[in-house]
Design an enzyme around this catalytic site. Structure first.
Site, short mmCIF file in Angstrom:
data_model
loop_
_atom_site.label_atom_id
_atom_site.label_comp_id
_atom_site.label_asym_id
_atom_site.label_seq_id
_atom_site.Cartn_x
_atom_site.Cartn_y
_atom_site.Cartn_z
N ASP A 34 0.82 -1.22 0.00
CA ASP A 34 0.00 0.00 0.00
C ASP A 34 0.85 1.27 0.00
OD1 ASP A 34 1.04 0.05 2.52
OD2 ASP A 34 -0.88 0.09 3.58
N GLY A 35 2.18 1.09 -0.04
CA GLY A 35 3.07 2.25 -0.12
C GLY A 35 3.64 2.70 1.21
N GLN A 92 9.43 26.56 2.53
CA GLN A 92 8.10 26.96 3.02
C GLN A 92 8.24 27.35 4.49
OE1 GLN A 92 5.03 24.17 1.73
NE2 GLN A 92 6.52 23.31 0.31
N HIS A 124 17.95 26.09 2.83
CA HIS A 124 17.51 27.28 2.09
C HIS A 124 17.42 28.51 2.98
CE1 HIS A 124 15.99 29.27 -1.42
NE2 HIS A 124 14.99 29.75 -0.72
N LYS A 184 17.47 38.48 -10.62
CA LYS A 184 16.50 37.53 -11.18
C LYS A 184 15.07 37.95 -10.87
CE LYS A 184 15.68 33.28 -9.07
NZ LYS A 184 16.09 31.91 -8.69
N ASP A 210 24.78 28.30 -6.84
CA ASP A 210 23.44 28.47 -6.28
C ASP A 210 23.23 27.38 -5.23
OD1 ASP A 210 20.98 29.62 -5.91
OD2 ASP A 210 20.26 29.27 -7.96
C1 R5P Z 1 15.99 30.32 -5.25
O1 R5P Z 1 15.85 31.08 -4.30
C2 R5P Z 1 17.03 29.27 -5.25
O2 R5P Z 1 18.23 29.74 -4.74
C3 R5P Z 1 17.26 28.69 -6.63
O3 R5P Z 1 17.79 29.71 -7.46
C4 R5P Z 1 16.01 28.18 -7.23
O4 R5P Z 1 15.31 27.34 -6.34
C5 R5P Z 1 16.33 27.40 -8.50
O5 R5P Z 1 15.14 26.93 -9.04
P1 R5P Z 1 15.02 26.57 -10.57
O6 R5P Z 1 16.13 25.63 -10.92
O7 R5P Z 1 13.65 25.92 -10.65
O8 R5P Z 1 15.07 27.84 -11.34
#
Ligand code: R5P
Length: 290
Positions: A34-35, A92, A124, A184, A210
């Site tokens: 069932d996972g 989040q 993050h 960006k 990044d």
């Molecule tokens: C954003 O704040 C993160 O540092 C990344 O730049 C982002 O999550 C990259 O997402 P994607 O590859 O979907 O552009």
């Protein structure tokens, strides 16, 4: 100390045990029809400090982590340290609209029930870790990335947005190179617009750093903007190569020379190891330094 590898992080857990010269303990994990998750740490008793290495992404791995924590506690582990190379839900970190949960916080609270220490890598938002009641540390992969690119002829380090500018600075400082950031604007979940580079990249080998690559939209746009500005070559390194929906394929035919990630998540390009960083943090923790 012994290192237990959850199914999401077996390779890194094994490497960590080797670096630390301590036992690696496997866990037998399977899914019921069932996972639902079944797991068992392959031991009868733990008479040691246990380090569990397991990503909490995607959701199934988070559940496995909860189960491994409980199993380690029941086996008698003296202490439980969680090494979460890629911490799911860290983006989040707040309630944006009424009715939403505070996802990162609730994940921390649940993980906190059975742990004595937490290590993450380039989470993050570091503030998320303050939801843990136990000692916690976020490690920066910048040095590992800088070491990897030390002899690769890079001229300048850039981040694709201002949010990651600190990371470009860290990598640039380690490499003794100039650094800057691009600007960006997110257009959709998969596409972004990058303003022309302000730094002079003409004829230069650029390293974009990044924290993660998810859809690849950021890097595709950033590399195009840099090529447009006359960059000679664009290399890319991220900590977490999430690469959703075969995102790696988006770079084929793009101006990107190469894309690499750390081994916080397993993928075809996860060649930059964070095992040494994690090992050092664990040694410091058990020496009472944090
Ligand atoms: C954003 O704040 C993160 O540092 C990344 O730049 C982002 O999550 C990259 O997402 P994607 O590859 O979907 O552009």
């Amino acid at each position: 100390m012994l290192v237990i590898g959850g199914s999401a992080s077996i390779d890194l857990a094994k490497e960590l045990a080797t670096v630390l010269d301590c036992p690696y303990i496997s866990a037998s994990t399977m899914r019921f029809p069932d996972g639902e998750c079944y797991t068992r740490i392959d031991m009868e008793k733990i008479d040691d400090d246990a380090v569990i290495v397991q990503n909490t992404f995607p959701d199934g791995n988070l559940v496995e982590m909860f189960l491994l924590q409980d199993a380690a506690r029941r086996l008698g582990a003296k202490s439980i340290t969680l090494v979460i190379p890629y911490f799911g839900y860290a983006r989040q970190d707040r309630v944006f609209k009424p009715g939403e949960p505070e996802s990162a916080k609730i994940m921390c609270k649940m993980l906190d029930m059975n742990c004595d220490r937490v290590i993450t890598v380039d989470i993050h938002k570091e503030v998320v870790l303050d939801n843990f009641t136990c000692p916690h540390k976020d490690l920066k992969a910048a040095m590992a990335i800088a070491d990897y690119f030390a002899e690769k002829g890079i001229d300048i380090v850039l981040s694709p947005d201002i949010g990651a500018a600190g990371r470009a600075k860290e990598v640039g400082d380690y490499m003794g190179l100039p650094y800057d950031h691009l600007n960006k604007t997110r257009l959709s979940g998969t596409d972004v617009k990058i303003a022309p580079a302000t730094a002079d990249v003409k004829g230069k080998n650029v390293l974009i750093v990044d924290d993660m690559i998810a859809t690849g939209g950021t890097i595709v746009a950033a590399s195009a903007a840099l090529k447009e500005a006359g960059a000679s070559a664009v290399y890319v390194a991220c900590t977490h190569g999430v690469f959703v929906n075969n995102a790696l394929e988006r770079f084929t035919g793009s101006p990107v020379e190469s894309v690499l990630s750390c081994n916080t998540l397993n993928n075809a390009v996860s060649h930059i190891s964070v095992a040494g960083l994690v090992a050092d943090a664990l040694k410091d923790a058990f020496a009472g330094k944090w």
